[in-house]
Design a protein around this motif. Structure first.
Motif, short mmCIF file in Angstrom:
data_model
loop_
_atom_site.label_atom_id
_atom_site.label_comp_id
_atom_site.label_asym_id
_atom_site.label_seq_id
_atom_site.Cartn_x
_atom_site.Cartn_y
_atom_site.Cartn_z
N GLN A 13 0.82 -1.21 0.00
CA GLN A 13 0.00 0.00 0.00
C GLN A 13 0.86 1.27 0.00
OE1 GLN A 13 -3.14 0.62 -0.44
NE2 GLN A 13 -4.03 -1.43 -0.33
N ARG A 14 2.01 1.20 0.67
CA ARG A 14 2.85 2.41 0.71
C ARG A 14 3.35 2.76 -0.70
NH1 ARG A 14 8.19 1.49 4.37
NH2 ARG A 14 6.52 0.97 5.75
N VAL A 15 3.67 1.73 -1.46
CA VAL A 15 4.13 1.98 -2.84
C VAL A 15 2.97 2.53 -3.67
CG1 VAL A 15 4.99 0.88 -4.94
CG2 VAL A 15 5.93 0.22 -2.71
N LEU A 16 1.77 1.96 -3.47
CA LEU A 16 0.61 2.43 -4.24
C LEU A 16 0.31 3.90 -3.92
CD1 LEU A 16 -1.80 -0.65 -4.05
CD2 LEU A 16 -0.19 -0.01 -5.85
N ILE A 17 0.38 4.24 -2.61
CA ILE A 17 0.13 5.64 -2.24
C ILE A 17 1.19 6.55 -2.84
CG2 ILE A 17 -0.02 7.28 -0.32
CD1 ILE A 17 -1.24 5.08 1.39
N ALA A 18 2.46 6.11 -2.77
CA ALA A 18 3.54 6.92 -3.35
C ALA A 18 3.26 7.16 -4.84
CB ALA A 18 4.88 6.22 -3.16
N GLY A 19 2.84 6.10 -5.55
CA GLY A 19 2.52 6.25 -6.97
C GLY A 19 1.36 7.21 -7.16
N ARG A 20 0.34 7.10 -6.31
CA ARG A 20 -0.85 7.97 -6.45
C ARG A 20 -0.51 9.43 -6.16
NH1 ARG A 20 -4.40 3.45 -3.30
NH2 ARG A 20 -4.54 2.03 -5.08
N ILE A 21 0.37 9.67 -5.16
CA ILE A 21 0.78 11.06 -4.90
C ILE A 21 1.41 11.64 -6.17
CG2 ILE A 21 2.40 12.53 -3.59
CD1 ILE A 21 2.04 10.66 -1.18
N LYS A 22 2.11 10.79 -6.90
CA LYS A 22 2.77 11.26 -8.12
C LYS A 22 1.86 11.20 -9.34
CE LYS A 22 7.26 11.17 -8.42
NZ LYS A 22 7.73 12.39 -7.72
N GLY A 23 0.60 10.79 -9.12
CA GLY A 23 -0.38 10.80 -10.21
C GLY A 23 -0.43 9.50 -11.01
N ASN A 24 0.12 8.41 -10.46
CA ASN A 24 0.14 7.13 -11.18
C ASN A 24 -0.61 6.06 -10.40
OD1 ASN A 24 2.57 8.50 -12.36
ND2 ASN A 24 2.59 6.58 -13.50
N ASP A 25 -1.38 5.26 -11.13
CA ASP A 25 -2.01 4.10 -10.51
C ASP A 25 -1.24 2.88 -10.95
OD1 ASP A 25 -4.17 4.05 -8.74
OD2 ASP A 25 -5.42 5.07 -10.24
N ILE A 26 -0.51 2.26 -10.04
CA ILE A 26 0.33 1.12 -10.42
C ILE A 26 -0.50 -0.16 -10.29
CG2 ILE A 26 2.49 -0.11 -9.93
CD1 ILE A 26 3.47 2.50 -8.59
N PRO A 27 -0.62 -0.94 -11.37
CA PRO A 27 -1.40 -2.19 -11.26
C PRO A 27 -0.71 -3.20 -10.36
CG PRO A 27 -0.43 -1.99 -13.46
CD PRO A 27 -0.05 -0.74 -12.71
N VAL A 28 -1.53 -3.99 -9.63
CA VAL A 28 -1.00 -4.97 -8.68
C VAL A 28 -1.38 -6.37 -9.15
CG1 VAL A 28 -1.01 -5.76 -6.27
CG2 VAL A 28 -1.26 -3.33 -6.79
N GLU A 29 -0.39 -7.29 -9.12
CA GLU A 29 -0.64 -8.71 -9.44
C GLU A 29 -0.12 -9.56 -8.29
OE1 GLU A 29 1.06 -9.95 -13.14
OE2 GLU A 29 0.05 -8.35 -14.25
N PRO A 30 -0.72 -10.74 -8.06
CA PRO A 30 -0.19 -11.62 -7.01
C PRO A 30 1.23 -12.07 -7.35
CG PRO A 30 -2.23 -12.50 -7.96
CD PRO A 30 -1.86 -11.32 -8.77
N PRO A 31 2.04 -12.36 -6.32
CA PRO A 31 3.42 -12.82 -6.59
C PRO A 31 3.40 -14.12 -7.41
CG PRO A 31 2.85 -13.05 -4.24
CD PRO A 31 1.73 -12.31 -4.88
N PRO A 32 4.14 -14.17 -8.53
CA PRO A 32 4.10 -15.36 -9.39
C PRO A 32 4.50 -16.63 -8.63
CG PRO A 32 5.35 -13.59 -10.42
CD PRO A 32 5.04 -13.14 -9.02
N GLY A 33 3.65 -17.64 -8.67
CA GLY A 33 3.94 -18.91 -8.00
C GLY A 33 3.59 -18.90 -6.51
N GLY A 34 3.30 -17.74 -5.95
CA GLY A 34 3.02 -17.65 -4.50
C GLY A 34 4.28 -17.28 -3.74
N LEU A 35 4.09 -16.77 -2.52
CA LEU A 35 5.21 -16.23 -1.73
C LEU A 35 6.33 -17.24 -1.47
CD1 LEU A 35 3.44 -14.10 1.05
CD2 LEU A 35 4.89 -13.26 -0.80
N SER A 36 5.95 -18.52 -1.28
CA SER A 36 7.00 -19.48 -0.87
C SER A 36 7.57 -20.26 -2.05
CB SER A 36 6.44 -20.42 0.20
OG SER A 36 5.20 -20.92 -0.24
N SER A 37 7.21 -19.87 -3.27
CA SER A 37 7.68 -20.64 -4.43
C SER A 37 9.11 -20.28 -4.84
CB SER A 37 6.74 -20.39 -5.62
OG SER A 37 6.91 -19.07 -6.07
N GLY A 38 9.74 -21.20 -5.53
CA GLY A 38 11.06 -20.94 -6.10
C GLY A 38 10.99 -19.85 -7.15
N GLN A 39 9.87 -19.85 -7.88
CA GLN A 39 9.67 -18.83 -8.93
C GLN A 39 9.71 -17.42 -8.32
OE1 GLN A 39 5.89 -19.35 -10.89
NE2 GLN A 39 6.30 -17.73 -12.38
#
Ligand SMILES: N[C@@H](CCC(=O)N[C@@H](CS)C(=O)NCC(=O)O)C(=O)O
Length: 221
Positions: A13-39
């Motif tokens: 959320q902190r990164v999203l807010i930082a982007g929004r303060i600068k006028g950008n909406d950064i798209p969010v995707e889940p971490p590929p493979g999940g948090l504990s994956s090798g990927q």
């Protein structure tokens, strides 16, 4: 550019807010493979979210590094105040937020929300650490200015808004005792910040996720 992460993470959320303060909406995707994956380990050295990925595949993790990169590469208002003393204050608040408030909340989250730890001493340590950080914000007098470090939103707001939103959620959903109440400076700041466009959006994105995770946990038995 896109961000790998989950919307309940105050670091995402902190990164999203930082982007929004600068006028950008950064798209969010889940971490590929999940948090504990090798990927994901190949993408994020600490297997943590957020990770920013540029269109050419270049990536960086750690929210502080990502926010600084956004500030240096995106047009729009700077994320640090122009005045050196306000800038120092923004950094002071960010440091206390990370080392005390964020760290304390992490203990409470693993105990209350994720259920990955049942050790009450960890919960109690988290509560104390959170309280120490909030007491420090109170002593600094964070509600004295319109935004956390001055008249304009800065990185300090990007850091504090999601952490206070998370503290409010814990207060609402668990017997974690009063967290934000009783600290007038923080109450003043949070009253304004949570109805601002930036704050309201963050609260709206985070609030449904705690009951959702709890519902999934109880459905899983
Ligand atoms: N220092 C990191 C902390 C990020 C962090 O703790 N992310 C959490 C989610 S809120 C995470 O990925 N946890 C997964 C894990 O530790 O396995 C940052 O600022 O980006």
């Amino acid at each position: 550019m896109k961000l790998y992460g989950f919307m309940l993470s105050p670091f995402v959320q902190r990164v999203l807010i930082a982007g929004r303060i600068k006028g950008n909406d950064i798209p969010v995707e889940p971490p590929p493979g999940g948090l504990s994956s090798g990927q994901f380990a190949a993408i994020s050295p600490m297997r943590r979210i957020p990770v920013l990925e540029e269109a050419d595949g270049w990536r960086v993790s750690e929210s502080g590094a990502i926010v600084a990169y956004l500030d240096e590469t995106l047009p729009g208002p700077p994320l640090l105040p122009a005045d050196p003393r306000e800038r120092a204050l923004a950094r002071q608040l960010t440091s206390i937020a990370d080392t005390e408030i964020g760290a304390g909340l992490r203990h409470l989250m693993v105990f209350h929300v994720f259920g990955s730890c049942t050790d009450v001493s960890r919960r109690d340590y988290g509560r104390d650490q959170l309280a120490r950080g909030l007491d420090a914000l109170q002593r600094i007098g964070v509600g004295r200015w319109l935004w956390a470090a001055g008249a304009l939103p800065s990185v300090a707001d990007a850091v504090l808004i999601p952490l206070l939103a998370l503290a409010e959620l814990l207060e609402a959903h668990f017997d974690s005792g009063p967290i934000l109440q009783g600290r007038p400076a923080i109450e003043d700041y949070w009253r304004r910040a949570r109805i601002s466009e930036l704050g309201a959006r963050t609260v709206a994105e985070m609030a449904p996720l705690v009951p959702m995770i709890m519902g999934r946990r109880s459905a899983a038995g």
